[in-house]
Write a protein that holds these residues in place. Structure first.
Motif, PDB file in Angstrom:
ATOM      1  N   ASN A 100     106.239 -21.200  21.185  1.00  0.00           N
ATOM      2  CA  ASN A 100     106.902 -22.020  20.166  1.00  0.00           C
ATOM      3  C   ASN A 100     107.333 -23.378  20.713  1.00  0.00           C
ATOM      4  O   ASN A 100     107.953 -24.170  20.007  1.00  0.00           O
ATOM      5  N   GLY A 101     107.028 -23.666  21.988  1.00  0.00           N
ATOM      6  CA  GLY A 101     107.339 -24.957  22.580  1.00  0.00           C
ATOM      7  C   GLY A 101     108.604 -24.986  23.414  1.00  0.00           C
ATOM      8  O   GLY A 101     108.854 -25.956  24.130  1.00  0.00           O
TER       9      GLY A 101
ATOM     10  N   ILE B 201     117.972 -20.185  33.352  1.00  0.00           N
ATOM     11  CA  ILE B 201     118.365 -21.568  33.605  1.00  0.00           C
ATOM     12  C   ILE B 201     117.586 -22.496  32.677  1.00  0.00           C
ATOM     13  O   ILE B 201     116.357 -22.424  32.592  1.00  0.00           O
ATOM     14  N   LEU B 202     118.325 -23.369  31.971  1.00  0.00           N
ATOM     15  CA  LEU B 202     117.735 -24.408  31.141  1.00  0.00           C
ATOM     16  C   LEU B 202     118.205 -25.763  31.666  1.00  0.00           C
ATOM     17  O   LEU B 202     119.397 -25.958  31.901  1.00  0.00           O
ATOM     18  N   THR B 203     117.289 -26.691  31.862  1.00  0.00           N
ATOM     19  CA  THR B 203     117.668 -28.022  32.317  1.00  0.00           C
ATOM     20  C   THR B 203     117.955 -28.927  31.120  1.00  0.00           C
ATOM     21  O   THR B 203     117.619 -28.607  29.974  1.00  0.00           O
ATOM     22  N   GLU B 204     118.541 -30.070  31.413  1.00  0.00           N
ATOM     23  CA  GLU B 204     118.784 -31.075  30.382  1.00  0.00           C
ATOM     24  C   GLU B 204     117.472 -31.464  29.705  1.00  0.00           C
ATOM     25  O   GLU B 204     117.402 -31.603  28.484  1.00  0.00           O
ATOM     26  N   GLU B 205     116.424 -31.613  30.521  1.00  0.00           N
ATOM     27  CA  GLU B 205     115.106 -31.954  29.975  1.00  0.00           C
ATOM     28  C   GLU B 205     114.564 -30.833  29.091  1.00  0.00           C
ATOM     29  O   GLU B 205     113.971 -31.096  28.033  1.00  0.00           O
ATOM     30  N   ASP B 206     114.770 -29.575  29.497  1.00  0.00           N
ATOM     31  CA  ASP B 206     114.332 -28.438  28.684  1.00  0.00           C
ATOM     32  C   ASP B 206     114.980 -28.489  27.305  1.00  0.00           C
ATOM     33  O   ASP B 206     114.319 -28.272  26.280  1.00  0.00           O
ATOM     34  N   LEU B 207     116.283 -28.750  27.281  1.00  0.00           N
ATOM     35  CA  LEU B 207     117.027 -28.760  26.024  1.00  0.00           C
ATOM     36  C   LEU B 207     116.547 -29.886  25.112  1.00  0.00           C
ATOM     37  O   LEU B 207     116.356 -29.696  23.907  1.00  0.00           O
ATOM     38  N   THR B 208     116.360 -31.086  25.683  1.00  0.00           N
ATOM     39  CA  THR B 208     115.888 -32.214  24.888  1.00  0.00           C
ATOM     40  C   THR B 208     114.501 -31.930  24.324  1.00  0.00           C
ATOM     41  O   THR B 208     114.229 -32.157  23.133  1.00  0.00           O
ATOM     42  N   THR B 209     113.604 -31.410  25.172  1.00  0.00           N
ATOM     43  CA  THR B 209     112.253 -31.072  24.716  1.00  0.00           C
ATOM     44  C   THR B 209     112.294 -30.032  23.606  1.00  0.00           C
ATOM     45  O   THR B 209     111.606 -30.152  22.581  1.00  0.00           O
ATOM     46  N   SER B 210     113.130 -29.013  23.790  1.00  0.00           N
ATOM     47  CA  SER B 210     113.206 -27.926  22.807  1.00  0.00           C
ATOM     48  C   SER B 210     113.706 -28.419  21.456  1.00  0.00           C
ATOM     49  O   SER B 210     113.186 -28.028  20.406  1.00  0.00           O
TER      50      SER B 210
END
Length: 252
Positions: A69-70, A108-117
């Motif tokens: 789902n990305g 673990i989720l990074t700041e970049e992961d959250l923005t991308t999601s």
């Protein structure tokens, strides 16, 4: 006897624990569109227990995991308790549990992961389920920022209905876990115009209603979060996973 049985299998120079470890790793990898390093290590002493499908437990560590789902996960660790499996299913590439089991969990989720999601069609579609003043919403350039004071900042541009210009919504909040199953934004502060702040409040209410972990769990699993920690531009979740059946990739 054990060496004779394993020696006759189509895996040269591999013990039963290695065979099962590789099968578990492959089965987990199949749940994701793309992965980095994945490793599962099965514990069984003596190894002969595997012939009856008895495992003392297994440890799984993975990183760079992109879901279909990305959504992206920087790292995930699972430490599974004693479990009974159908050993014969291993050779068809499947992991079948004979009974439910439980695992301790660290994600673990990074700041970049959250923005991308938050910019994936999967999440945007859910956000746009909010009707504001009987008008649809259109999100652009959503950004998540993890602050040193352990707060989380959400910035996004939202066009309301047929408006020609979007509203710049800017909010800062803290994370809270309720009933071990709901992640909530609390103690929210809002920036911008009065109209943008009102839209931000409606958005936070909507997001808090969406953040029920049961809605995102893989089939046959249930996740309970005990603690969420923000540090070094990462969110770390600690909890447990109840695994009633080993999840399988659904055919497209």
């Amino acid at each position: 006897m054990t060496s004779f049985v394993f020696g006759s299998l189509p895996f040269s120079n591999q013990g039963g624990d290695q065979i099962v470890s590789k099968a578990v790793s492959a089965a987990i990898a199949a749940l994701f569109k793309r992965t980095g390093k994945l490793e599962a290590k099965v514990r069984a002493e003596p190894v002969a227990k595997l012939l009856q499908g008895s495992i003392d437990g297994f440890d799984f560590i993975g990183n760079g995991m992109l879901m279909y789902n990305g959504l992206r996960i920087e790292a995930m660790e699972l430490y599974v308790q004693a479990v009974s499996i159908d050993f014969s299913a291993i050779f068809t590439g499947q992991v079948k549990l004979r009974q439910p089991t439980q695992a301790s969990l660290r994600v673990i989720l990074t700041e970049e992961d959250l923005t991308t999601s938050f910019n994936t069609p999967f999440v945007v579609e859910k956000l746009q389920g909010l009707q504001y003043q009987d008008q649809s919403l259109h999100f652009q350039n959503t950004q998540m920022i993890l602050n040193d004071d352990k707060s989380l900042r959400l910035k996004t541009a939202i066009r309301v209905g047929e408006a020609s210009e979007p509203l710049d919504v800017d909010m800062t909040a803290f994370l809270n876990v309720e009933d071990r199953s709901k992640i909530q934004f609390i103690n929210v502060t809002y920036q911008g115009s009065e109209e943008a702040q009102e839209l931000g409040k409606a958005l936070i209410d909507h997001v808090n209603n969406l953040m029920d972990l049961d809605k995102f769990a893989l089939e046959g699993t249930q996740i309970k979060i005990d603690r969420a920690r923000i540090k070094d531009q990462q969110i770390v979740f600690y909890g447990v996973a109840q695994i009633n059946q080993f999840p399988q990739k659904k055919p497209k």
